[in-house]
Design an enzyme around this catalytic site. Sequence first.
Site: not given
Ligand code: G3P
Length: 217
Positions: A83
């Site tokens: 990634k």
């Molecule tokens: O898949 C990406 C994720 O881990 C980010 O999620 O909820 O931190 O924006 P969030």
Amino acid sequence: MKFFVDTAEIDAIAELNDLGMVDGVTTNPSLILKSGRDIMEVTREICEMVSGPVSAEVVATEADQMIAEGRKLAKIAPNIAVKVPLTWDGLKACKVLSGEGNMVNVTLCFSANQALLAAKAGATFISPFIGRLDDINLDGMELISDIRQIYDNYGYETQILAASIRTVNHAYQSAMIGADVMTAPPAVIKSMAKHVLTDKGLDAFLADWAKTGQNIL
Ligand code: G3P
């Protein structure tokens, strides 16, 4: 639609994997921190459990270092997807790492133009962050829809990996638009099973069943 689980918690992955709900896993530095585990060790364990792509994120910001980190992460297991962030250096790293035969997930995508660049750089997956766009009063789902149209217009094979999914509605809308994959926290995937009418209907059936005085076992 493929389901990736957005976590580095082994037990949560195992529970969903036993149900056949796990087509892959995504991690990031914040999720590694939350797990309290060593990145190499926990990523290896996840790769042993799950046969689909397991995203492990580089933390360098300069292309050469990202490539070096990506090569090291890719050695953990054949199902690693490296990634990289959607920066100019990240695109350079994507080009090199995908050219060497690695799966590459380009993350932190917030615009259709960024997604177009990632596809041209050979990304296996593009990760548009829905919830974080919603957080600033933009429309995360519109981005998924725009990327779907652009990729279909030109036949790009980069898979749209709807990310930063916070609600069951995000999951539903991503599936309706045709995102290839969604990655969601285990709690969101489990919430997809819930419906108030299911609970209400089950309560009524069980109440009537009790009145019959019968047993099945
Ligand atoms: O898949 C990406 C994720 O881990 C980010 O999620 O909820 O931190 O924006 P969030």
